[in-house]
Design a protein around this motif. Structure first.
Motif, mmCIF file in Angstrom:
data_model
loop_
_atom_site.group_PDB
_atom_site.id
_atom_site.type_symbol
_atom_site.label_atom_id
_atom_site.label_comp_id
_atom_site.label_asym_id
_atom_site.label_seq_id
_atom_site.Cartn_x
_atom_site.Cartn_y
_atom_site.Cartn_z
ATOM 1 N N THR A 41 -13.987 34.297 -13.371
ATOM 2 C CA THR A 41 -12.642 34.239 -14.010
ATOM 3 C C THR A 41 -12.973 34.564 -15.275
ATOM 4 O OG1 THR A 41 -12.973 31.933 -14.533
ATOM 5 C CG2 THR A 41 -11.972 32.373 -12.490
ATOM 6 N N ALA A 42 -13.975 35.279 -15.898
ATOM 7 C CA ALA A 42 -14.031 35.285 -17.444
ATOM 8 C C ALA A 42 -15.166 36.550 -17.568
ATOM 9 C CB ALA A 42 -14.553 34.103 -18.177
ATOM 10 N N GLY A 43 -14.874 36.988 -18.776
ATOM 11 C CA GLY A 43 -15.865 38.073 -19.122
ATOM 12 C C GLY A 43 -15.759 39.678 -18.768
ATOM 13 N N PHE A 44 -16.476 40.500 -18.941
ATOM 14 C CA PHE A 44 -16.236 41.834 -18.654
ATOM 15 C C PHE A 44 -17.376 42.476 -17.749
ATOM 16 C CE2 PHE A 44 -17.336 42.008 -23.083
ATOM 17 C CZ PHE A 44 -18.106 43.150 -23.389
ATOM 18 N N HIS A 45 -17.849 41.564 -16.965
ATOM 19 C CA HIS A 45 -18.887 42.060 -15.896
ATOM 20 C C HIS A 45 -18.442 41.111 -14.974
ATOM 21 C CE1 HIS A 45 -21.804 38.791 -17.255
ATOM 22 N NE2 HIS A 45 -21.968 38.838 -15.965
ATOM 23 N N MET A 46 -18.995 41.508 -13.530
ATOM 24 C CA MET A 46 -19.347 40.628 -12.445
ATOM 25 C C MET A 46 -20.374 41.011 -11.675
ATOM 26 S SD MET A 46 -16.373 42.365 -9.766
ATOM 27 C CE MET A 46 -14.928 42.381 -11.004
ATOM 28 N N VAL A 47 -20.657 40.378 -10.850
ATOM 29 C CA VAL A 47 -21.787 40.629 -9.998
ATOM 30 C C VAL A 47 -21.351 40.639 -8.515
ATOM 31 C CG1 VAL A 47 -23.948 39.542 -8.769
ATOM 32 C CG2 VAL A 47 -23.544 39.419 -11.062
ATOM 33 N N VAL A 48 -21.905 41.750 -8.053
ATOM 34 C CA VAL A 48 -21.635 41.728 -6.422
ATOM 35 C C VAL A 48 -22.997 41.774 -5.648
ATOM 36 C CG1 VAL A 48 -19.756 43.272 -6.794
ATOM 37 C CG2 VAL A 48 -21.752 44.321 -6.607
ATOM 38 N N MET A 49 -23.002 40.831 -4.780
ATOM 39 C CA MET A 49 -24.105 40.664 -4.029
ATOM 40 C C MET A 49 -24.320 41.481 -2.568
ATOM 41 S SD MET A 49 -25.560 38.320 -5.998
ATOM 42 C CE MET A 49 -26.755 37.783 -4.944
ATOM 43 N N CYS A 50 -25.406 41.828 -2.143
ATOM 44 C CA CYS A 50 -25.918 42.504 -1.066
ATOM 45 C C CYS A 50 -25.278 41.833 0.074
ATOM 46 C CB CYS A 50 -26.957 43.289 -0.960
ATOM 47 S SG CYS A 50 -27.213 44.386 -2.334
ATOM 48 N N LYS A 51 -24.705 42.082 1.130
ATOM 49 C CA LYS A 51 -24.330 41.306 2.472
ATOM 50 C C LYS A 51 -25.155 41.651 3.326
ATOM 51 C CE LYS A 51 -20.102 41.005 3.348
ATOM 52 N NZ LYS A 51 -18.511 41.321 3.810
ATOM 53 N N VAL A 52 -25.982 42.906 3.225
ATOM 54 C CA VAL A 52 -26.849 43.342 4.202
ATOM 55 C C VAL A 52 -28.195 43.873 3.466
ATOM 56 C CG1 VAL A 52 -25.424 44.104 5.901
ATOM 57 C CG2 VAL A 52 -25.961 45.704 4.262
ATOM 58 N N PRO A 53 -29.222 44.017 4.110
ATOM 59 C CA PRO A 53 -30.546 44.244 3.327
ATOM 60 C C PRO A 53 -30.390 45.760 2.886
ATOM 61 C CG PRO A 53 -31.205 43.521 5.502
ATOM 62 C CD PRO A 53 -29.823 43.686 5.500
ATOM 63 N N VAL A 54 -30.604 45.912 1.345
ATOM 64 C CA VAL A 54 -30.126 47.161 0.719
ATOM 65 C C VAL A 54 -31.405 47.242 -0.150
ATOM 66 C CG1 VAL A 54 -28.643 48.295 -0.843
ATOM 67 C CG2 VAL A 54 -27.803 46.896 0.705
ATOM 68 N N ASP A 55 -31.962 48.720 -0.217
ATOM 69 C CA ASP A 55 -33.229 48.881 -1.473
ATOM 70 C C ASP A 55 -32.397 49.154 -2.624
ATOM 71 O OD1 ASP A 55 -34.969 49.894 -2.805
ATOM 72 O OD2 ASP A 55 -35.987 51.278 -1.130
ATOM 73 N N THR A 56 -32.256 48.110 -3.449
ATOM 74 C CA THR A 56 -31.409 48.309 -4.648
ATOM 75 C C THR A 56 -31.867 49.369 -5.492
ATOM 76 O OG1 THR A 56 -32.304 46.372 -5.686
ATOM 77 C CG2 THR A 56 -30.335 45.986 -4.400
ATOM 78 N N ALA A 57 -33.225 49.446 -5.747
ATOM 79 C CA ALA A 57 -34.169 50.542 -6.606
ATOM 80 C C ALA A 57 -33.617 51.745 -6.000
ATOM 81 C CB ALA A 57 -35.536 50.364 -6.403
ATOM 82 N N LEU A 58 -33.814 52.124 -4.804
ATOM 83 C CA LEU A 58 -33.290 53.389 -4.378
ATOM 84 C C LEU A 58 -31.682 53.610 -4.579
ATOM 85 C CD1 LEU A 58 -33.829 55.909 -2.442
ATOM 86 C CD2 LEU A 58 -33.532 54.519 -0.446
ATOM 87 N N VAL A 59 -30.845 52.742 -4.357
ATOM 88 C CA VAL A 59 -29.547 52.952 -4.488
ATOM 89 C C VAL A 59 -29.106 53.235 -6.083
ATOM 90 C CG1 VAL A 59 -27.399 51.805 -4.739
ATOM 91 C CG2 VAL A 59 -28.877 51.618 -2.523
ATOM 92 N N ILE A 60 -29.894 52.643 -6.872
ATOM 93 C CA ILE A 60 -29.822 52.917 -8.311
ATOM 94 C C ILE A 60 -30.331 54.257 -8.794
ATOM 95 C CG2 ILE A 60 -30.780 52.236 -10.498
ATOM 96 C CD1 ILE A 60 -30.714 49.195 -9.622
#
Length: 477
Positions: free
Chosen positions: A405-424
């Motif tokens: 409800t505050a700030g100027f960032h949010m977090v989105v969680m992965c609902k399925v297995p994701v290689d986050t390093a590869l995506v980045i």
């Protein structure tokens, strides 16, 4: 500015001058393009004849160390500096200490201008276009006049009275913080406030409890004081108070906008945390880094305003509301540690620069800060809603937003297995900056997701960036 040359005695004056100038050029101390003083001025400085200077310049010019430009002067020529083997840190008596600092990981470091991406969801940064340059320029001119009228002495370690008063009024109005001017200590950003509190409370082996996932620079900072940092899990109501271990001396929390998840600590959990800290004899650091920006729900009380025993140190910053480069933050300190922190501040850096302090005091007093926050709030609201709409829409097969409800960032969680390093990595190739949350976990099992800052990315760029993210997710899953 005088050129540093030392002449000993009256023998071989030309040789002494020649050797020192050549050595300075070869070592790189006199960089290529540096203009040397005219022969007359250098002769007066060294107390030797002008002919000696002229002859030495001529010899070095002949040897291609110097070059003369007609009508302008004598300059150092571009040359390859002589490389001298310096002592390695492994040869130092304090090698272990140096090595421990060298091995510290680097977290949340902002890119340089050259390394920035076109579409960047970096957290903790704002876009320069929103900064009220004209108002700040006028306040800076006022600050220069104040400095010109001063006697030139060092200032107060706790900060200028005008700024302390302005901060006390501002946070009482915007966050309900209960404080007087004398409770405020002005710091070089919130990070220095954390360091000062840690200095006066921690010794090797002291226990510090903090949220896990949490803010890595705080964890590393407390560890640098020799403390043992315990990662306490976070649930939907905030830090799990029952998991704070016995013997804890310092508790670090971000209750208004938990970092990084964005959750808000419940009222019941706040009451329990205050009771736990009192039982332990611990100080709570309440890091309220960006809660000026609230989008839904009722404002919550700060821990500091609920504190009846003097155990909460409230830490804030202007890096999020204004600019990170200003390096201005503050701490509202309980009486038990106030004097000690002021002494530590004076010992470490005497005081924060008075130029930005005077400017900020006037900026707040004239209402410019509140006006700027309101303007940014409108902009951030639009950006936040756009990201939430996309995450709930075409990005929903892969991502889910954590309620915030505050700030100027949010977090989105992965609902399925994701290689986050590869995506980045793939996102960077198409000029999109993404940041995984796995690195914010310490002793708890990390979860996959992304921190999405919306302070620096322009509103019209969000859809383009998320289109590219969607295409990447389709490729890798």
């Amino acid at each position: 500015m005088e050129l540093h040359v030392v002449i000993n005695g009256r023998k071989d004056l030309a040789g002494q001058l020649y050797n020192q100038l050549r050595s300075a050029i070869e070592s790189g101390r006199l960089a290529a393009g540096t203009q040397l003083p005219p022969s007359r001025l250098l002769a007066e400085q060294l107390g030797i004849s002008r002919k000696t200077i002229s002859d030495t310049y001529a010899q070095l010019t002949y040897e291609n160390f110097l070059t003369g430009v007609v009508g302008k002067g004598t300059y150092v020529n571009a040359r390859t500096s002589k490389v001298t083997q310096k002592q390695s840190h492994t040869q130092l008596a304090g090698f272990e200490v140096v090595e421990s600092w060298r091995n510290l990981p680097v977290f949340l470091r902002h890119p340089t201008l050259e390394g920035s991406l076109r579409y960047d969801f970096i957290g903790g940064a704002t876009s320069k276009g929103q900064f009220p340059q004209d108002d700040w320029r006028r306040c800076t001119a006022h600050a220069l006049r104040q400095i010109a009228a001063a006697k030139g002495f060092y200032s107060l370690p706790e900060g200028l009275p005008a700024l302390r008063s302005a901060i006390a009024r501002h946070i009482a109005f915007s966050r309900g913080v209960n404080c007087q001017d004398e409770d405020v200590v002005v710091c070089n950003g919130a990070q220095q406030a954390l360091d000062l509190i840690g200095r006066v409370l921690l010794s090797p082996g002291s226990l510090v409890a903090m949220e896990d996932p949490g803010y890595p620079p705080a964890r590393l900072l407390f560890g640098s004081h020799g403390a043992t940092v315990i990662g306490v899990p976070v649930d939907d109501e905030g830090i799990v108070v029952d998991r704070i271990p016995a013997g804890t001396r310092l508790i670090y929390v971000t209750p208004s906008h938990q970092f990084p998840l964005g959750l808000q600590m419940s009222q019941e959990r706040r009451v329990a945390l205050l009771a736990k800290a009192h039982e332990l004899g611990a100080i709570i650091i309440e890091d309220d880094y960006d809660s000026e920006f609230r989008y839904s729900g009722r404002p919550t009380d700060s821990l500091q305003s609920m504190d009846e025993r003097g155990i909460v140190a409230y830490v804030g910053t202007f890096s999020k509301t204004l600019l990170p480069e200003l390096r201005l933050g503050y701490a509202i300190l309980p009486p038990a540690i106030l004097e000690a922190v002021v002494r530590a501040k004076q010992l470490t850096d005497l005081h924060t620069s008075t130029l930005p302090q005077w400017a900020l005091a006037k900026f707040i007093a004239e209402g410019c800060l509140l006006k700027h926050i309101r303007r940014c709030h409108t902009i951030y609201t639009g950006r936040r809603e756009r990201i939430l709409a996309r995450v709930a829409g075409d990005l929903s097969p892969w991502l889910e937003a954590v309620p915030s409800t505050a700030g100027f960032h949010m977090v989105v969680m992965c609902k399925v297995p994701v290689d986050t390093a590869l995506v980045i990595d793939l996102a960077r190739k198409v000029e999109v900056g993404l940041y995984a949350i796995e690195g914010f976990y310490y002793q708890q099992a990390p979860k996959a997701g992304f921190l999405m800052g919306f302070g620096a990315i322009e509103t019209l760029d969000i859809d383009t960036a998320l289109d590219r993210l969607r295409d990447i997710l389709q490729q890798v899953t």
